[in-house]
Design an enzyme around this catalytic site. Sequence first.
Site, mmCIF file in Angstrom:
data_model
loop_
_atom_site.group_PDB
_atom_site.id
_atom_site.type_symbol
_atom_site.label_atom_id
_atom_site.label_comp_id
_atom_site.label_asym_id
_atom_site.label_seq_id
_atom_site.Cartn_x
_atom_site.Cartn_y
_atom_site.Cartn_z
ATOM 1 N N GLY A 46 0.837 -1.190 0.000
ATOM 2 C CA GLY A 46 0.000 0.000 0.000
ATOM 3 C C GLY A 46 0.872 1.240 0.000
ATOM 4 C CD GLN A 51 3.421 5.975 2.533
ATOM 5 O OE1 GLN A 51 2.478 5.392 2.044
ATOM 6 N NE2 GLN A 51 4.428 5.340 3.095
ATOM 7 C CB CYS A 95 5.244 2.343 7.383
ATOM 8 S SG CYS A 95 4.779 3.808 6.464
ATOM 9 C CG LEU A 96 6.882 1.285 1.455
ATOM 10 C CD1 LEU A 96 6.379 1.588 0.052
ATOM 11 C CD2 LEU A 96 7.947 0.199 1.429
ATOM 12 C CG HIS A 137 -0.420 1.451 7.374
ATOM 13 N ND1 HIS A 137 0.546 0.942 8.214
ATOM 14 C CD2 HIS A 137 0.242 2.282 6.527
ATOM 15 C CE1 HIS A 137 1.727 1.446 7.890
ATOM 16 N NE2 HIS A 137 1.567 2.264 6.865
ATOM 17 C CD GLU A 138 -0.965 2.467 2.807
ATOM 18 O OE1 GLU A 138 -0.500 3.617 2.693
ATOM 19 O OE2 GLU A 138 -0.255 1.484 3.073
ATOM 20 C CG HIS A 141 0.474 6.993 5.361
ATOM 21 N ND1 HIS A 141 1.609 7.440 5.986
ATOM 22 C CD2 HIS A 141 0.667 5.669 5.149
ATOM 23 C CE1 HIS A 141 2.457 6.424 6.147
ATOM 24 N NE2 HIS A 141 1.905 5.333 5.662
HETATM 25 NI NI NI Z 1 2.767 3.410 5.603
#
Ligand code: NI
Length: 179
Positions: A46, A51, A95-96, A137-138, A141
């Site tokens: 995701g 991000q 998470c990236l 989670h997304e 963000h």
């Molecule tokens: Ni993330």
Amino acid sequence: MALREVLQFPNKFLREKSDPVDAITDEFRTLALDMLDVMYDEPGIGLAAPQVGVGIRLIVVDTQWNEDSAERNPLVLVNPELTERSGNNTWNEACLSVPDFRADVPRSEFVHLSAHDLDGRAVEIDAEGIQSVCFQHEIDHLDGILFIDRISHLKREMYVRKRRKQLRQEELEAVGGPD
Ligand code: NI
């Protein structure tokens, strides 16, 4: 063409609340496709627009994908909202934008997501398991929330210290310091 760069903690942009999308333009479609490229390249399941430094309410998700399977079923979700949540779950998340860290995060077990797709059509999804967690989670963000905000203060502090050390090390290496 170079991939868009993923912003990483503690970049302040990750803390901004993103704006709703009011028109799906060609530029917007390009952004969505770029985000999919970044997500599959990393790889991740995701990615949210903030991000990659764009403060709009757009996420891409593919929770079925893994590196061993070529099959891709991406969801591009515009203005996603969770309209129902129920049950409790704990998931080990990464998470990236939060490099080199994983932690168990309390989440809702089931969610109902309402969004639009790239053609402006309504999307309604009942999600559970990893897809439910990924949506939560997304969408976090988009509100400037990272998964480390949802773990204990102690664990978060441990990560923040580790990350500071890592960044200092990278700085030293960049200026040709001790190796
Ligand atoms: Ni993330």
